[in-house]
Design a protein around this motif. Structure first.
Motif, mmCIF file in Angstrom:
data_model
loop_
_atom_site.group_PDB
_atom_site.id
_atom_site.type_symbol
_atom_site.label_atom_id
_atom_site.label_comp_id
_atom_site.label_asym_id
_atom_site.label_seq_id
_atom_site.Cartn_x
_atom_site.Cartn_y
_atom_site.Cartn_z
ATOM 1 N N ARG A 97 0.796 -1.214 0.000
ATOM 2 C CA ARG A 97 0.000 0.000 0.000
ATOM 3 C C ARG A 97 0.836 1.275 0.000
ATOM 4 N N VAL A 98 2.062 1.218 0.500
ATOM 5 C CA VAL A 98 2.850 2.453 0.561
ATOM 6 C C VAL A 98 4.285 2.188 0.129
ATOM 7 N N PRO A 99 4.816 2.967 -0.810
ATOM 8 C CA PRO A 99 6.231 2.843 -1.151
ATOM 9 C C PRO A 99 7.098 3.322 0.008
ATOM 10 N N ARG A 100 8.225 2.637 0.214
ATOM 11 C CA ARG A 100 9.176 3.023 1.270
ATOM 12 C C ARG A 100 10.411 3.607 0.600
ATOM 13 N N LEU A 101 10.733 4.858 0.915
ATOM 14 C CA LEU A 101 11.842 5.553 0.278
ATOM 15 C C LEU A 101 13.069 5.484 1.171
ATOM 16 N N ALA A 102 14.208 5.086 0.600
ATOM 17 C CA ALA A 102 15.449 4.987 1.368
ATOM 18 C C ALA A 102 16.621 4.917 0.401
ATOM 19 N N ASP A 103 17.723 5.556 0.780
ATOM 20 C CA ASP A 103 18.948 5.511 -0.025
ATOM 21 C C ASP A 103 19.720 4.249 0.359
ATOM 22 N N LEU A 104 19.443 3.166 -0.327
ATOM 23 C CA LEU A 104 19.995 1.868 0.041
ATOM 24 C C LEU A 104 21.428 1.659 -0.437
ATOM 25 N N ASP A 105 21.843 2.381 -1.477
ATOM 26 C CA ASP A 105 23.196 2.182 -2.011
ATOM 27 C C ASP A 105 24.147 3.338 -1.700
ATOM 28 N N VAL A 119 1.768 -14.132 -9.589
ATOM 29 C CA VAL A 119 0.548 -14.934 -9.614
ATOM 30 C C VAL A 119 0.842 -16.394 -9.304
ATOM 31 N N ARG A 120 1.987 -16.913 -9.749
ATOM 32 C CA ARG A 120 2.303 -18.324 -9.555
ATOM 33 C C ARG A 120 3.398 -18.574 -8.519
ATOM 34 N N ARG A 121 4.229 -17.568 -8.211
ATOM 35 C CA ARG A 121 5.426 -17.808 -7.397
ATOM 36 C C ARG A 121 5.419 -17.126 -6.036
ATOM 37 N N GLY A 122 4.385 -16.367 -5.717
ATOM 38 C CA GLY A 122 4.330 -15.722 -4.417
ATOM 39 C C GLY A 122 5.068 -14.405 -4.358
ATOM 40 N N ALA A 123 5.419 -13.975 -3.137
ATOM 41 C CA ALA A 123 5.879 -12.605 -2.900
ATOM 42 C C ALA A 123 7.401 -12.509 -2.867
ATOM 43 N N ALA A 124 7.892 -11.356 -3.291
ATOM 44 C CA ALA A 124 9.315 -11.028 -3.241
ATOM 45 C C ALA A 124 9.465 -9.589 -2.773
ATOM 46 N N LEU A 125 10.588 -9.306 -2.141
ATOM 47 C CA LEU A 125 10.939 -7.941 -1.767
ATOM 48 C C LEU A 125 11.640 -7.298 -2.954
ATOM 49 N N ALA A 126 11.107 -6.193 -3.462
ATOM 50 C CA ALA A 126 11.644 -5.553 -4.656
ATOM 51 C C ALA A 126 12.181 -4.168 -4.336
ATOM 52 N N VAL A 127 13.313 -3.828 -4.947
ATOM 53 C CA VAL A 127 13.898 -2.499 -4.837
ATOM 54 C C VAL A 127 13.861 -1.866 -6.219
ATOM 55 N N LEU A 165 22.119 1.075 4.837
ATOM 56 C CA LEU A 165 20.775 0.725 5.264
ATOM 57 C C LEU A 165 20.434 -0.713 4.880
ATOM 58 N N ASP A 166 19.720 -1.395 5.750
ATOM 59 C CA ASP A 166 19.250 -2.755 5.530
ATOM 60 C C ASP A 166 17.727 -2.779 5.587
ATOM 61 N N ILE A 167 17.136 -3.848 5.069
ATOM 62 C CA ILE A 167 15.686 -4.006 5.041
ATOM 63 C C ILE A 167 15.315 -5.247 5.833
ATOM 64 N N ALA A 168 14.516 -5.080 6.878
ATOM 65 C CA ALA A 168 13.976 -6.217 7.629
ATOM 66 C C ALA A 168 12.560 -6.490 7.144
ATOM 67 N N ALA A 169 12.217 -7.763 6.971
ATOM 68 C CA ALA A 169 10.880 -8.141 6.528
ATOM 69 C C ALA A 169 10.497 -9.462 7.180
ATOM 70 N N VAL A 170 9.200 -9.653 7.371
ATOM 71 C CA VAL A 170 8.687 -10.905 7.928
ATOM 72 C C VAL A 170 8.020 -11.690 6.809
ATOM 73 N N THR A 183 20.399 -6.677 2.609
ATOM 74 C CA THR A 183 21.135 -5.454 2.293
ATOM 75 C C THR A 183 21.416 -5.420 0.795
ATOM 76 N N LEU A 184 21.428 -4.229 0.214
ATOM 77 C CA LEU A 184 21.635 -4.072 -1.229
ATOM 78 C C LEU A 184 23.124 -3.950 -1.521
ATOM 79 N N ARG A 185 23.625 -4.849 -2.334
ATOM 80 C CA ARG A 185 25.011 -4.841 -2.770
ATOM 81 C C ARG A 185 25.046 -4.857 -4.288
ATOM 82 N N PRO A 186 26.218 -4.652 -4.901
ATOM 83 C CA PRO A 186 26.272 -4.631 -6.372
ATOM 84 C C PRO A 186 25.680 -5.876 -7.025
ATOM 85 N N GLU A 187 25.796 -7.022 -6.362
ATOM 86 C CA GLU A 187 25.262 -8.253 -6.945
ATOM 87 C C GLU A 187 23.771 -8.451 -6.685
#
Length: 284
Positions: A97-105, A119-127, A165-170, A183-187
């Motif tokens: 419902r709400v975008p989260r803004l953060a300078d991750l890199d 639809v077939r594979r479920g949820a993922a955390l996207a940046v 910055l890191d992202i915690a999720a349940v 955490t967001l890294r080059p890879e």
């Protein structure tokens, strides 16, 4: 007559002001056509001025947030005046419902963190990030594996003290309760910690914020307060040198609505929503 002459310009000024406000509100609403009925706008201080989800769709039909739609698109308004939009293909939605803004890199510009559900594979955390004149998904965790399995972000902070910055999720907060920190890294997004026995959502509720971030142990590094899987306790968790529970506090009833952080004597206190507008103040 003199009284009428003095009042009339004031009345005209009030009418003109009301018309101006109405026009501004109408223009703002028109500029966000296609937005979700329960529009929530994220406000940024860096390159992104505003971000919101748009284009409600019923193609996923999990409806874990209590409404019979999810979002097909993300819209951002940049500080340079441009408006950019990314629309997902038909095999996915933003189950959020709400975008989260953060300078991750650490480049001085904000990224956007959202939950993308396939639809077939479920949820993922996207940046997502601004790349030239377009929005792009720049990193994504593996999906949960099957439809109607969801994850809910719990906080964004430098949880391990490395300056990024890191992202915690349940993951699956209603049945599994697996806490994961990325955490967001080059890879791409790399998992740096995980644990069990957590939850930060009630199935069917619009409240996404059943968690809080603060330095609860005073070591200068952010910690996380999050309910246990049954939501009957609050767990205070540190990620410095590995995941460690600082304290666990029993609640009089299960956590049910958004948390906030207040300070008493310079120390953080978590205001826990118990439902029916009741709250309780908890400290480690």
């Amino acid at each position: 007559m003199l009284l009428r002459l003095r009042v009339l310009p004031c009345g005209m000024a009030i009418i003109a002001l009301c018309l101006a406000v109405a026009c501004a509100q109408r223009a703002e609403a028109e500029s966000r056509q296609g937005s979700l009925p329960d529009l929530r706008i994220a406000k940024g201080q860096k390159n992104i001025a505003e971000a919101w989800l748009a284009d409600p769709t019923e193609r996923y039909r999990h409806f874990v947030l209590g409404s019979s739609y999810e979002a097909a698109s993300l819209v951002v308004r940049l500080r340079d005046g441009r408006t950019l939009k990314l629309t997902l293909p038909t095999d996915a939605v933003f189950e959020d419902r709400v975008p989260r803004l953060a300078d991750l890199d650490g480049d001085g510009e904000d990224e956007i963190v959202l939950v993308r559900s396939y639809v077939r594979r479920g949820a993922a955390l996207a940046v997502l990030g601004v790349r030239g004149d377009r929005l792009a998904i720049i990193a994504e965790t593996p999906a949960t594996g099957s439809p109607n399995t969801w994850l809910n972000p719990a906080g964004i902070a430098d949880f391990d003290g490395d300056g990024r910055l890191d992202i915690a999720a349940v993951q699956m907060p209603h049945v599994l309760g697996r806490l994961r920190v990325w955490t967001l890294r080059p890879e791409g997004l790399v998992e740096i910690a995980s644990g069990s026995d957590t939850s930060n959502h009630v199935a069917g509720s619009p409240h996404l914020g059943l968690s809080a971030v603060a330095d609860f142990d005073g070591d200068g590094i952010a910690d996380l307060a999050v309910p246990s899987l049954d939501r009957r306790s609050i767990r205070f968790i540190s990620f410095k040198n590995g995941l460690r529970e600082l304290a666990r506090k029993t609640l009089p009833s299960p956590a049910a609505s958004d948390f906030s952080v207040e300070y008493e004597g310079g120390k953080p206190v978590v205001v826990v929503g118990l439902g029916s507008r009741r709250t309780i103040r908890i400290r480690p």
